[in-house]
Each structure stands twice: as structure tokens, then as C-alpha cells.
Design a protein around this motif. Structure first.
Motif, PDB file in Angstrom:
ATOM      1  N   LYS A 164      51.207 -26.728  37.816  1.00 30.49           N
ATOM      2  CA  LYS A 164      51.376 -26.998  36.385  1.00 30.49           C
ATOM      3  C   LYS A 164      52.590 -27.887  36.127  1.00 30.49           C
ATOM      4  O   LYS A 164      52.665 -28.562  35.099  1.00 30.49           O
ATOM      5  CB  LYS A 164      51.513 -25.681  35.617  1.00 30.49           C
ATOM      6  N   ASN A 165      53.536 -27.869  37.069  1.00 32.97           N
ATOM      7  CA  ASN A 165      54.716 -28.738  36.977  1.00 32.97           C
ATOM      8  C   ASN A 165      54.497 -30.057  37.720  1.00 32.97           C
ATOM      9  O   ASN A 165      55.446 -30.719  38.142  1.00 32.97           O
ATOM     10  CB  ASN A 165      55.946 -28.027  37.547  1.00 32.97           C
ATOM     11  N   ASN A 166      53.217 -30.396  37.915  1.00 31.92           N
ATOM     12  CA  ASN A 166      52.817 -31.681  38.507  1.00 31.92           C
ATOM     13  C   ASN A 166      53.143 -31.821  39.989  1.00 31.92           C
ATOM     14  O   ASN A 166      53.318 -32.932  40.491  1.00 31.92           O
ATOM     15  CB  ASN A 166      53.443 -32.853  37.730  1.00 31.92           C
ATOM     16  N   VAL A 167      53.259 -30.688  40.696  1.00 30.60           N
ATOM     17  CA  VAL A 167      53.356 -30.737  42.154  1.00 30.60           C
ATOM     18  C   VAL A 167      51.928 -30.698  42.693  1.00 30.60           C
ATOM     19  O   VAL A 167      51.189 -29.750  42.433  1.00 30.60           O
ATOM     20  CB  VAL A 167      54.172 -29.553  42.718  1.00 30.60           C
ATOM     21  N   TYR A 168      51.538 -31.718  43.421  1.00 31.71           N
ATOM     22  CA  TYR A 168      50.159 -31.832  43.877  1.00 31.71           C
ATOM     23  C   TYR A 168      49.841 -30.787  44.954  1.00 31.71           C
ATOM     24  O   TYR A 168      50.714 -30.429  45.752  1.00 31.71           O
ATOM     25  CB  TYR A 168      49.902 -33.233  44.437  1.00 31.71           C
ATOM     26  N   LEU A 176      50.489 -28.047  50.390  1.00 27.90           N
ATOM     27  CA  LEU A 176      49.917 -27.896  51.735  1.00 27.90           C
ATOM     28  C   LEU A 176      50.899 -28.365  52.800  1.00 27.90           C
ATOM     29  O   LEU A 176      51.099 -27.698  53.819  1.00 27.90           O
ATOM     30  CB  LEU A 176      48.624 -28.698  51.854  1.00 27.90           C
ATOM     31  N   SER A 177      51.516 -29.510  52.569  1.00 29.13           N
ATOM     32  CA  SER A 177      52.471 -30.056  53.535  1.00 29.13           C
ATOM     33  C   SER A 177      53.625 -29.088  53.764  1.00 29.13           C
ATOM     34  O   SER A 177      54.054 -28.864  54.900  1.00 29.13           O
ATOM     35  CB  SER A 177      53.004 -31.401  53.024  1.00 29.13           C
ATOM     36  N   ALA A 178      54.110 -28.485  52.676  1.00 29.71           N
ATOM     37  CA  ALA A 178      55.213 -27.526  52.786  1.00 29.71           C
ATOM     38  C   ALA A 178      54.774 -26.266  53.533  1.00 29.71           C
ATOM     39  O   ALA A 178      55.512 -25.740  54.376  1.00 29.71           O
ATOM     40  CB  ALA A 178      55.728 -27.167  51.396  1.00 29.71           C
ATOM     41  N   VAL A 179      53.571 -25.788  53.232  1.00 28.92           N
ATOM     42  CA  VAL A 179      53.041 -24.586  53.902  1.00 28.92           C
ATOM     43  C   VAL A 179      52.873 -24.848  55.394  1.00 28.92           C
ATOM     44  O   VAL A 179      53.267 -24.035  56.241  1.00 28.92           O
ATOM     45  CB  VAL A 179      51.693 -24.160  53.275  1.00 28.92           C
ATOM     46  N   SER A 180      52.294 -25.993  55.707  1.00 26.18           N
ATOM     47  CA  SER A 180      52.056 -26.347  57.106  1.00 26.18           C
ATOM     48  C   SER A 180      53.363 -26.433  57.888  1.00 26.18           C
ATOM     49  O   SER A 180      53.489 -25.873  58.986  1.00 26.18           O
ATOM     50  CB  SER A 180      51.307 -27.682  57.169  1.00 26.18           C
ATOM     51  N   ASN A 181      54.359 -27.116  57.326  1.00 30.64           N
ATOM     52  CA  ASN A 181      55.645 -27.245  58.021  1.00 30.64           C
ATOM     53  C   ASN A 181      56.329 -25.888  58.168  1.00 30.64           C
ATOM     54  O   ASN A 181      56.942 -25.587  59.204  1.00 30.64           O
ATOM     55  CB  ASN A 181      56.561 -28.202  57.263  1.00 30.64           C
ATOM     56  N   HIS A 182      56.217 -25.052  57.144  1.00 35.37           N
ATOM     57  CA  HIS A 182      56.813 -23.716  57.162  1.00 35.37           C
ATOM     58  C   HIS A 182      56.317 -22.919  58.371  1.00 35.37           C
ATOM     59  O   HIS A 182      57.110 -22.342  59.131  1.00 35.37           O
ATOM     60  CB  HIS A 182      56.442 -22.998  55.859  1.00 35.37           C
ATOM     61  N   LYS A 190      42.656 -28.116  44.422  1.00 37.38           N
ATOM     62  CA  LYS A 190      43.254 -26.894  43.878  1.00 37.38           C
ATOM     63  C   LYS A 190      42.503 -25.653  44.348  1.00 37.38           C
ATOM     64  O   LYS A 190      43.108 -24.675  44.801  1.00 37.38           O
ATOM     65  CB  LYS A 190      43.271 -26.953  42.351  1.00 37.38           C
ATOM     66  N   THR A 191      41.179 -25.703  44.267  1.00 42.55           N
ATOM     67  CA  THR A 191      40.374 -24.554  44.696  1.00 42.55           C
ATOM     68  C   THR A 191      40.577 -24.274  46.179  1.00 42.55           C
ATOM     69  O   THR A 191      40.739 -23.127  46.605  1.00 42.55           O
ATOM     70  CB  THR A 191      38.879 -24.823  44.422  1.00 42.55           C
ATOM     71  N   GLY A 192      40.586 -25.344  46.959  1.00 40.28           N
ATOM     72  CA  GLY A 192      40.774 -25.198  48.399  1.00 40.28           C
ATOM     73  C   GLY A 192      42.126 -24.604  48.748  1.00 40.28           C
ATOM     74  O   GLY A 192      42.243 -23.801  49.676  1.00 40.28           O
ATOM     75  N   LEU A 193      43.160 -24.989  47.981  1.00 44.07           N
ATOM     76  CA  LEU A 193      44.495 -24.449  48.239  1.00 44.07           C
ATOM     77  C   LEU A 193      44.528 -22.945  47.974  1.00 44.07           C
ATOM     78  O   LEU A 193      45.109 -22.181  48.751  1.00 44.07           O
ATOM     79  CB  LEU A 193      45.535 -25.160  47.372  1.00 44.07           C
ATOM     80  N   MET A 194      43.905 -22.523  46.893  1.00 36.45           N
ATOM     81  CA  MET A 194      43.855 -21.089  46.586  1.00 36.45           C
ATOM     82  C   MET A 194      43.161 -20.319  47.718  1.00 36.45           C
ATOM     83  O   MET A 194      43.616 -19.251  48.140  1.00 36.45           O
ATOM     84  CB  MET A 194      43.090 -20.854  45.274  1.00 36.45           C
ATOM     85  N   GLN A 195      42.074 -20.897  48.222  1.00 36.67           N
ATOM     86  CA  GLN A 195      41.344 -20.263  49.324  1.00 36.67           C
ATOM     87  C   GLN A 195      42.202 -20.199  50.583  1.00 36.67           C
ATOM     88  O   GLN A 195      42.192 -19.194  51.313  1.00 36.67           O
ATOM     89  CB  GLN A 195      40.051 -21.035  49.598  1.00 36.67           C
ATOM     90  N   LEU A 196      42.955 -21.265  50.825  1.00 31.25           N
ATOM     91  CA  LEU A 196      43.823 -21.309  52.001  1.00 31.25           C
ATOM     92  C   LEU A 196      44.901 -20.230  51.926  1.00 31.25           C
ATOM     93  O   LEU A 196      45.158 -19.519  52.908  1.00 31.25           O
ATOM     94  CB  LEU A 196      44.476 -22.689  52.117  1.00 31.25           C
ATOM     95  N   LEU A 197      45.524 -20.083  50.766  1.00 26.60           N
ATOM     96  CA  LEU A 197      46.576 -19.075  50.611  1.00 26.60           C
ATOM     97  C   LEU A 197      46.007 -17.667  50.799  1.00 26.60           C
ATOM     98  O   LEU A 197      46.646 -16.810  51.420  1.00 26.60           O
ATOM     99  CB  LEU A 197      47.236 -19.207  49.234  1.00 26.60           C
ATOM    100  N   CYS A 198      44.820 -17.451  50.274  1.00 31.50           N
ATOM    101  CA  CYS A 198      44.170 -16.142  50.457  1.00 31.50           C
ATOM    102  C   CYS A 198      43.902 -15.882  51.934  1.00 31.50           C
ATOM    103  O   CYS A 198      44.103 -14.761  52.432  1.00 31.50           O
ATOM    104  CB  CYS A 198      42.859 -16.088  49.675  1.00 31.50           C
ATOM    105  N   TYR A 199      43.458 -16.914  52.637  1.00 29.85           N
ATOM    106  CA  TYR A 199      43.177 -16.772  54.067  1.00 29.85           C
ATOM    107  C   TYR A 199      44.454 -16.424  54.836  1.00 29.85           C
ATOM    108  O   TYR A 199      44.455 -15.543  55.705  1.00 29.85           O
ATOM    109  CB  TYR A 199      42.577 -18.072  54.611  1.00 29.85           C
TER     110      TYR A 199
END
Length: 358
Positions: free
Chosen positions: A255-259, A264-270, A346-355
Motif C-alpha cells: 500500500k506504500n508502493n513497495v512492489y 520477494l528480493s528481500a525475502v530471498s536474500n533474508h 500480489k496474489t503469488g506473494l501472499m501464497q509464497l508467504l503462506c508456504y
């Protein structure tokens, strides 16, 4: 007589001229969060003077956190192999710290620096702030060889980044480079955002925009806004397997315009950093400082601030190594699905976080 001060630079040309004028004949102490600017330049200029076939022998990088001055001097005194020159970079030596117990070693180093071998190109680096009371710092300051990168000018940063873009064959306007710096949070005074991180974003753009000019939309899509604290919180909630909080924070980011691709890039690097730690260093009981040094050495991982790395190391105990590998594979699959148009970002990201949490 005025007290000697460290050297600051207004433009990238000033820095280039200073380094070239020295002819690599005098040692430097380069410090501050943006010291990577000078590190890249000096690496390029100094290694040109070395025989490429023997760089492994004659270009040495020393992690000096636990290294005595005698150890540094011993390495410097090893003669070049099939070459006339040798380059030694020394990182994070405690002789520049507040600890007074290192004063004797600092004086030993100073005595050595005054009689430096002709073949040696020597530079000391630290991303920490300078300790003005340090004997070693005073020495370099008096020699006009203490280079301050703790608060670089906007002009210097932008000119350096433009030079970096050119080396990456990346076409980007000065206006969009300014936007990149603002987007990543460097000009807001966010302490953790440094030159090393900005250069990482450039390399991401060079891959993403291969063959065309960078647009602001590209920067929004692929580059991380490090100044956003919600991103860090989201990553840690994810590591704690708190799904509802992670989803809430990721939604707030978008909602703050972070794509989604940036998240995903941040999650992957983490999780790549976590895997790196668990695979190679968890059992050896390394400190966070030692781990930080190892992360900096690899090109696969983005720079991670000390405080964040400490949390990642602590939270790694919640996961098995194979679990983390599966998460990273899932991130890659999500990325491919979004790029191919098979999945809504967006939908895919939600699914990824759930996974990941499951």
C-alpha cells in the motif's frame, strides 16, 4: 598550527585525483559507511599494477578483527610472487578502536609504515566511524591519508554511481539516479543504507533492464527501499512464523508502493543469508562480526547490517537447512511465475508467504 583533519571529497574526480596522485606509494586509512566508494576505485587502480596471473598471491585481503599488528606486518613482508608489486587491504583492525590496550601495537605499526617496503601498496578500511583519539588515526590524519566516507556529498555519490552504471553498461539518467538514491533511503540519513547497498541495486537494475534505459518504474519494481522499517519487521515476523503479522506488514508495504518483486528480493536474500550461516558457520560458533565479514566477501548475498544479521543468526534455529533451501527454491519459482505472467504478483506473494510459514 591548525589540527590536521581527515580528507573529505566533494566530487568523484577529487577522489580519483587523490588516489592517482598518491601513486599507491603511501598507505591510506579509509573509513565510514560509504567507504565502498573508495574501495572499488582503489581495487581497480591498484590491481592494474599487478600481474593478473598472480593476483591470488599478490592481492591480499586481511580480516584484521582478531589479527595482531605482527600478523599484518608478516603478511606485508612476504615478497611479491613473480611481480614487482604487492597489494594488501586490511579490514577492521582494532588498532583504530577506542580500546587503549592497542596503543602499543598502533605505535609498532606506525614505525613500520614509516619504513614501508617499495613494493607494498597498503590500505586500511573500516565502515565504522573514526575514533579521533586513536594513535593510528592521528598518524594517518597528519599524513593527509585519512579519507572520510562517513557522510559523503550527494554529488560524490551520484557521480560514483553513474561511473558504476557505465561499467555495468547500464543506461540511466542523472535524474533517475537521484531517484534511486532517494528511493533506497540514502539521502534520508538512514544509517544502514550505504554505498555497497546502492551498488547492489545498480547490479540488479543492470540485469533487469538489460539493453534498455532505466525508468523510474523499474526502480520501484526491483530496488529495495531500505529505509522502510516495515520490511525488516515483516522479514522477522516471517522467520518467527507469525503469518498474520507477516501478511499484514507485507500488505502495508504494498500500500506504500513497495512492489511485490521488491519484497520477494528481500525475502530471498533474508533466507539466503540464513542458509549461508547454517551451512557453513553455525556449528563453528562465529560471532556476528565474523559473519558480517563473510557476507561481505560473497557476491551472492546483499549487504546486511549487523543488527539484522544478528537476528537472522538467532532465528536460524527455527529452521532446518533443507527447509530454508526449499523456501529459496519457492522464491525462485514465484519469481519465474510472475515474470512469465502465470501468477499475479500480489496474489503469488501472499501464497509464497503462506508456504514459507507452513
Amino acid at each position: 598550527m591548525a589540527k590536521a583533519k581527515p580528507k573529505n571529497f566533494y566530487s568523484y574526480r577529487d577522489l580519483v585525483d587523490t588516489v592517482r596522485f598518491s601513486g599507491a606509494k603511501r598507505p591510506f586509512y579509509i573509513y565510514g559507511k560509504d567507504m565502498y566508494i573508495a574501495e572499488r576505485l582503489i581495487t581497480n587502480l591498484y590491481t592494474r599494477q599487478l600481474n593478473e596471473s598472480f593476483l591470488d598471491f599478490n592481492f591480499r585481503k586481511l580480516d584484521a578483527k582478531k589479527m595482531s599488528v605482527d600478523g599484518i606486518i608478516d603478511e606485508c613482508n612476504v615478497l611479491p610472487v613473480f611481480d614487482d608489486k604487492k597489494c594488501v587491504f586490511v579490514y577492521d583492525s582494532p588498532i583504530f578502536s577506542k580500546n587503549k590496550s592497542y596503543e602499543k601495537q598502533a605505535k609498532e605499526l606506525i614505525a613500520y609504515l614509516d619504513e614501508l617496503p617499495d613494493y607494498l601498496m597498503l590500505v586500511f578500511f573500516s565502515e565504522e566511524s573514526a575514533v579521533w583519539s586513536s594513535v593510528a588515526f592521528s598518524y594517518f590524519t597528519k599524513k593527509d591519508a585519512a579519507l572520510d566516507f562517513s557522510n559523503v556529498s550527494g554529488r560524490l555519490m551520484n557521480e560514483w554511481l553513474m561511473a558504476g552504471a557505465k561499467s555495468l553498461s547500464l543506461e540511466i539518467s542523472a535524474q533517475n539516479m537521484n531517484y534511486l538514491v532517494r528511493h533506497c533511503g540514502h539521502d534520508t540519513g538512514t544509517q544502514e543504507v550505504n554505498a555497497r547497498m546502492l551498488y547492489t541495486e545498480l547490479t540488479k537494475l543492470s540485469s533487469y533492464c538489460a539493453g534498455r534505459e532505466v525508468r523510474q518504474e523499474d526502480i520501484k519494481t526491483i530496488c529495495t527501499s531500505y529505509a522502510n522499517e516495515s520490511m525488516e519487521e515483516m522479514l522477522f515476523r516471517l522467520s518467527e512464523k507469525k503469518l498474520s503479522e507477516a501478511l499484514y506488514l507485507s500488505d502495508a508495504l504494498m500500500k506504500n508502493n513497495v512492489y511485490p518483486t521488491v519484497i520477494l528480493s528481500a525475502v530471498s536474500n533474508h533466507f539466503m543469508v540464513m542458509l549461508f550461516y547454517k551451512t557453513y558457520y553455525e556449528k563453528s560458533g562465529v560471532t556476528v562480526w565474523e559473519m558480517l565479514s563473510e557476507v561481505k566477501k560473497t557476491d551472492m548475498l546483499r549487504y546486511v547490517p549487523k543488527e539484522r544479521l544478528e537476528k537472522i543468526m538467532h532465528q536460524s534455529g527455527r529452521f532446518q537447512t533443507e527447509e530454508i533451501r526449499e523456501m529459496i527454491v519457492a522464491c525462485a519459482r514465484y519469481d519465474e511465475a510472475v515474470k512469465s505472467g502465470k501468477t499475479d504478483a500480489k496474489t503469488g506473494l501472499m501464497q509464497l508467504l503462506c508456504y514459507i510459514v507452513s
